[in-house]
Design an enzyme around this catalytic site. Structure first.
Site, PDB file in Angstrom:
ATOM      1  CG  ASN A 254      -6.692  -0.788   1.169  1.00  0.00           C
ATOM      2  OD1 ASN A 254      -5.941  -0.385   0.070  1.00  0.00           O
ATOM      3  ND2 ASN A 254      -6.012  -1.206   2.038  1.00  0.00           N
TER       4      ASN A 254
ATOM      5  CB  CYS B 207      -0.946  -0.063   1.159  1.00  0.00           C
ATOM      6  SG  CYS B 207      -2.220  -1.410   1.004  1.00  0.00           S
TER       7      CYS B 207
ATOM      8  CG  HIS C 167      -3.292   3.797   1.825  1.00  0.00           C
ATOM      9  ND1 HIS C 167      -3.643   3.257   0.202  1.00  0.00           N
ATOM     10  CD2 HIS C 167      -3.226   2.393   2.458  1.00  0.00           C
ATOM     11  CE1 HIS C 167      -4.185   1.948   0.515  1.00  0.00           C
ATOM     12  NE2 HIS C 167      -3.725   1.559   1.522  1.00  0.00           N
TER      13      HIS C 167
END
Ligand code: ACO
Length: 323
Positions: free
Chosen positions: A280, A114, A250
């Site tokens: 996500n 990520c 993020h």
């Protein structure tokens, strides 16, 4: 005079299929209310059968090039952040290179889960600052739907597929904080935490594997590490939290996003939030949020932006840039 990597184009691509939270209620012991309340996610996109990470990435790259008015032949390098490349090799970046018709320069993938996009941005900025490239496509693209265990309610409701891209171009600045472009970066990892978030398969184990996460343990690290890396980058740039126009975090969990903003003393009116629509998307989430933020009219030329991310490794980092 300072060579800066300046954003001149941005674009994104999302697969057609939109999956609302309610779709999981049929197969899992979960509810739309739980997913919204604990993560902020309402829906996500899933790639179609046969649609790969490099397909998503190439579409995002084309959009960024069109936004910049630059032809693929003029691009010197592609840096693509992904943990879900089409094949073990060659890189997804070289597949994008072929797909967009770029026959010179170089292309490679970056894998920091990520945090991949902040790692890719930092590397691309260094390529430009050192004079190795003038125009660099920086892409984040993922198909995390391919590594979900659909029986694990604690992970499979959280992730989605998508891609976003920036075109960075070399420009000469004054060497001050008023310059456009990337002003500072901060990268970190700590492999002692590798068991908090991983995929239990890979080439060397001859399997694909599924994502495994101790979500509440990752959560425990996230807010403090994200706020600290953002403040480190700002300090390196010679700026403070008060100078920030937008945090583009993020997009993993609205509670992490809110907690980080609060820790930095900034209101949610300074945060670009897309987690409700995309879930996500790992390395794709920041460029997706930048592209959507520009489309919504939130991000404007001259704005000071801080991007920050944390993920498997643990790996985390941030980038400060003036749009
Ligand atoms: N529906 C209903 N209940 C659920 C679900 C679900 N989908 N998932 C978990 N639960 C249950 C758990 O089983 C647990 O039940 P129990 O108390 O009976 O054991 C309860 O909900 C609480 O579980 P927690 O994991 O403690 O819930 P939490 O509030 O921490 O939220 C979440 C979970 C959303 C995963 C959160 O911890 C999080 O976002 N963590 C960080 C994720 C992240 O940022 N990862 C890094 C990036 S990802 C990458 O790098 C690939």
């Amino acid at each position: 005079m300072t060579r800066r990597a300046v954003v001149t184009g941005v674009g994104h691509y999302l697969p057609e299929r939109v999956v609302p939270n309610s779709e999981f209620e049929a197969t899992l012991d979960t509810t739309d209310e739980w997913i919204r309340a604990r993560s902020g996610i309402e829906r996500r996109h899933f790639a179609a059968e046969g649609e790969t990470t490099s397909d998503l990435a190439a579409n995002a790259a084309r959009a960024a090039l069109a936004d910049a008015g630059v032809s693929a032949e003029d691009v010197d390098a592609i840096v693509l952040a992904t943990s879900t490349a089409d094949l073990t090799f060659p890189s997804a970046a070289t597949m994008v290179q072929a797909a967009i018709g770029m026959t010179r320069g170089f292309a490679f993938d970056v894998q920091a889960v990520c945090a991949g996009f902040v790692y890719a941005l930092s590397n691309a900025s260094a390529l430009i600052a050192s004079g190795q490239a003038d125009k660099v496509l920086v892409i984040g693209a993922e198909t995390f739907s391919r590594i979900m265990d659909w029986t694990d309610r604690s992970t499979c409701v959280l992730f989605g597929d998508g891609a976003g891209a920036l075109l960075l171009e070399a420009q000469t600045g004054e060497g001050t904080t008023d310059d456009r472009g990337i002003l500072a970066t901060d990268l970190n990892s700590d492999g002692r935490y590798k068991d908090l978030l991983y995929v239990d398969g890979g080439v060397s184990t001859q399997s694909t594997g599924y994502l495994r996460m101790q979500g509440n343990q990752v959560f425990r690290h996230a807010i403090e590490k994200l706020a600290r890396t953002a403040e480190t980058s700002l300090e390196r740039a010679g700026l403070t939290n008060d100078d920030v126009d937008w945090i583009v975090p993020h997009q993993a969990n609205i509670r992490i996003i809110q907690g980080t903003a609060k820790k930095m003393g900034l209101g949610m009116d300074k945060v670009i939030v897309t987690v409700q629509d995309h879930g996500n998307t790992s390395a794709a989430s920041i460029p997706l949020a930048l592209s959507v933020g520009k489309q919504r009219g939130q991000i404007k030329p001259g704005d000071l932006i801080v991007t920050e991310a944390i993920g498997g490794g643990l790996a985390w980092g941030s980038v400060v840039l003036r749009w």
